[in-house]
Design a protein around this motif. Structure first.
Motif, PDB file in Angstrom:
ATOM      1  N   VAL A 170      70.407  86.051  37.314  1.00 17.73           N
ATOM      2  CA  VAL A 170      71.170  87.438  36.728  1.00 17.73           C
ATOM      3  C   VAL A 170      71.190  86.187  35.406  1.00 17.73           C
ATOM      4  N   GLY A 171      70.830  85.073  34.570  1.00 21.00           N
ATOM      5  CA  GLY A 171      69.952  84.951  33.439  1.00 21.00           C
ATOM      6  C   GLY A 171      68.680  85.237  33.451  1.00 21.00           C
ATOM      7  N   ALA A 172      67.919  85.125  34.759  1.00 24.67           N
ATOM      8  CA  ALA A 172      66.867  84.715  33.820  1.00 24.67           C
ATOM      9  C   ALA A 172      66.522  86.890  34.270  1.00 24.67           C
ATOM     10  N   ALA A 173      66.984  87.250  35.383  1.00 30.42           N
ATOM     11  CA  ALA A 173      67.124  88.549  34.875  1.00 30.42           C
ATOM     12  C   ALA A 173      66.980  89.236  33.603  1.00 30.42           C
ATOM     13  N   SER A 174      67.635  89.066  33.306  1.00 30.31           N
ATOM     14  CA  SER A 174      69.192  89.470  32.166  1.00 30.31           C
ATOM     15  C   SER A 174      67.853  88.938  30.628  1.00 30.31           C
ATOM     16  N   ALA A 175      67.400  88.077  31.345  1.00 33.29           N
ATOM     17  CA  ALA A 175      65.687  87.810  30.057  1.00 33.29           C
ATOM     18  C   ALA A 175      64.591  88.815  29.766  1.00 33.29           C
ATOM     19  N   ILE A 198      67.333  84.716  23.691  1.00 28.70           N
ATOM     20  CA  ILE A 198      69.041  84.892  23.653  1.00 28.70           C
ATOM     21  C   ILE A 198      69.105  84.971  24.218  1.00 28.70           C
ATOM     22  N   ALA A 199      69.084  86.241  24.780  1.00 24.80           N
ATOM     23  CA  ALA A 199      69.479  86.884  26.412  1.00 24.80           C
ATOM     24  C   ALA A 199      69.609  85.823  27.046  1.00 24.80           C
ATOM     25  N   MET A 200      68.655  84.400  27.079  1.00 28.14           N
ATOM     26  CA  MET A 200      68.818  83.251  28.454  1.00 28.14           C
ATOM     27  C   MET A 200      70.272  82.141  27.712  1.00 28.14           C
ATOM     28  N   LYS A 201      70.086  81.977  26.254  1.00 26.60           N
ATOM     29  CA  LYS A 201      70.735  81.315  26.419  1.00 26.60           C
ATOM     30  C   LYS A 201      71.925  81.674  26.084  1.00 26.60           C
ATOM     31  N   ASN A 202      71.903  82.985  25.953  1.00 26.86           N
ATOM     32  CA  ASN A 202      73.875  83.051  26.581  1.00 26.86           C
ATOM     33  C   ASN A 202      74.220  82.827  28.085  1.00 26.86           C
TER      34      ASN A 202
END
Lengths: 293, 272
Positions: A170-175, A198-202
């Motif tokens: 989900v982290g990679a997908a969000s980034a 920013i997306a990945m960091k979160n």
């Protein structure tokens, strides 16, 4: 070809072209296919994504019977017109949940980058498409942009929950979705990279702890969260906000965290939410008559 | 019971933390550790740099189109099953599946059992008949069994498949590395690294002078370019396996010619 986000952005910036253009050129060189063939392939994947979202919005139940129907609830809520946020946001949540509910029902989906995280990217793109009234061709470009980001993450870190936890799915997908939304909205390659970072960091450190090992709880709602986070990151990047940690360093952190994450939190149904009393009750129920460790 | 213990050990009992913590421990432990260290170099999740570009296409990331619920545990498992069937080269009468790591823990939830069986039946990852694989297998007369193994593999998503029919049998170990991509890491006791995305030849031969040259000479004369090649052997002068990935498909006549060379035992042709 590019090996880092830094290389990707500088190639795009030098060419005065979006990230999707660099990805298409690179893929043409690597595969020997024409641009038209590549676009047709991606358009076919987009159709699969749309069909899955449509199906999920009508309401489906999972193979196990544990989950389903939440996408439909979200759309009914949106249609009542009392949502706290704008329609784009709630629609992104609904489409993300819909796609992942179809996945859990053993329906046909397109993995982006994985099946467990297949709702995030279509959730964001289909909602943004409606907001911007963008043609499908623009969505095909956005998918190539998302693919370029995912390509770098996959080759420099990992994209499986078993290897690196949910942050890698989900982290990679969000980034990927954050960068794609920025490109769709007309942002620069540099802004796409900032949105990605920013997306990945979160979502760094997010554990993969599904109940009974099923891609349902917490995966389906995590897809909604991944879509929401992508929209937040895209808005920040488009506003000119920058990540203090450069994109490639964020990917290195993802990799390091993935390697040090305990086995119990990497898709083994042993830790986190899977280990709660409720999680164990579901495991017992769904694995009835079998060894449950 | 179906797979020699030794094979399961080689395929899976390679605990990375063990190498770090007990690298110089007792004899049994260090033998396994050495095996583990060798495997670590084969394991794509640990391979960085040039050789680490494990995803080569945008469609590895946006894709595959597949039946849910998991790209690694469902679509990847279908793919490993398919490759095992292709390597076997005929319809199996009996199939045994040994799951390791995350596969062993969660295969029911992800339908990994259904998926890998569907692959052995020859179904594609987006075939809507996948959920019915048990029924289809029984209808075709295939007997099958699933085994959960306790050994901790180097890669968490590992399955060892043994297929058998009449006199023939093959043992294939595959890993699912994420996003539906897989690698075959061991065939009949030999280490290799095969993605199945390019045409390939697996040639079992005696480790003797000229064996490799006789094969590459034949390929060169047929204007077939080798894109990747590796050789793995049991012991010096004993049995060995060469794996050759090619840019062009290899026709049956070339395979027959290769098979007729001295020192060559068996040739398997893997088509894309």
């Amino acid at each position: 070809m590019f090996k880092s986000i830094d290389e990707l952005v500088s190639q795009a910036t030098q060419a005065g072209a979006p990230i999707s253009r660099v990805m298409i050129d690179s893929e043409m060189e690597q595969s020997g296919k024409t641009e038209r063939q590549l676009r047709e392939g991606m358009a076919a994947s987009l159709e699969v994504m749309k069909a899955a979202a449509r199906k999920g919005l009508q309401g489906v139940a999972s193979h196990s019977g544990m989950t389903g129907g939440d996408a439909r609830r979200l759309m009914a809520y949106l249609e009542k017109g009392q949502a706290l946020t704008c329609g784009t946001f709630v629609r992104a949540l609904a489409c993300a949940v819909a796609t992942n509910e179809v996945n859990a029902s053993m329906g046909v989906i397109c993995a982006t980058p994985t099946a467990g995280s297949c709702g995030v990217l279509p959730g964001v793109l289909l909602a943004v498409q409606e907001k911007l009234r963008a043609p499908d061709e623009a969505l095909v470009d956005a998918l190539f942009c998302a693919g370029a980001i995912g390509y770098v993450i996959a080759n420099n870190a990992m994209i499986s929950g078993a290897a690196g936890g949910c942050q890698a799915e989900v982290g990679a997908a969000s980034a990927m979705a954050a960068a794609a939304a920025v490109e769709l909205a007309g942002g620069s390659p540099e802004q796409c990279a900032q949105a990605m970072a920013i997306a990945m960091k979160n979502l760094l450190g997010l554990a993969c702890d599904p109940l009974a090992g099923l891609v349902e709880v917490p995966c389906i709602k995590r897809n909604a969260a991944g879509a929401a986070n992508a929209l937040a990151a895209a808005e920040m990047a488009l506003a000119g906000v920058r990540s203090h940690i450069p994109p490639d360093e964020v990917i290195s952190a993802l990799y390091a965290i993935g390697l040090s994450m305990p086995l119990a939190l990497r898709e083994t149904a042993q830790g986190g939410l899977a280990a709660t009393p409720t999680g164990q009750r579901w495991k017992k129920l769904l694995w009835q008559g079998r060894d449950t460790d | 019971m179906c797979i020699p213990c030794d094979d399961i050990y080689h395929a899976s009992l390679t605990v990375l933390p063990l190498i770090k913590n007990h690298g110089s421990a007792g004899s049994a432990g260090s033998a396994i550790s050495r095996e583990g260290a060798r495997y670590a170099t084969l394991c794509p999740e640990n391979a960085k740099g040039e050789a680490g570009m494990k995803y080569r296409s945008v469609f590895d990331i946006i894709g595959p189109v597949m039946i849910g619920p998991s790209s690694s545990h469902t679509a990847g498992a279908v793919r490993i099953g398919q490759l095992a069937r292709k390597l076997f080269g005929q319809a199996p009468e009996k199939a045994d599946f040994h799951f390791f790591g995350s596969f062993a823990r969660t295969y029911r939830g992800h339908a990994t059992d259904v998926a890998v069986l569907a692959g052995v039946l020859g179904l594609q990852a987006d075939d809507p008949r996948i959920p019915e694989a048990y029924r289809l297998a029984r209808a075709s007369g295939l007997t099958f069994a699933f085994h959960e193994e306790a050994a901790i593999p180097v890669h968490p998503n590992t399955v060892t498949i043994r297929l058998a029919a009449a006199e023939a049998a093959i043992t294939v170990t595959g890993i699912s590395i994420g996003g539906g991509l897989v690698q075959i890491s061991r065939v009949d006791g030999f280490d290799l690294r095969l993605t199945g995305e390019a045409p390939a030849l697996l040639i079992f031969h005696r480790d003797a002078y000229g064996a490799i040259a006789s094969v590459t000479r034949l390929l060169a004369s047929a204007k077939i370019n080798i894109s990747h090649m590796e050789v793995s052997r049991a012991r010096r002068g004993q049995d060995a396996l060469m794996v050759i990935e090619t840019d062009q498909p290899v026709n049956e006549e070339i395979v027959r010619l290769i098979q007729s060379q001295p020192h060559i035992f068996k040739t398997i042709k893997l088509e894309v």
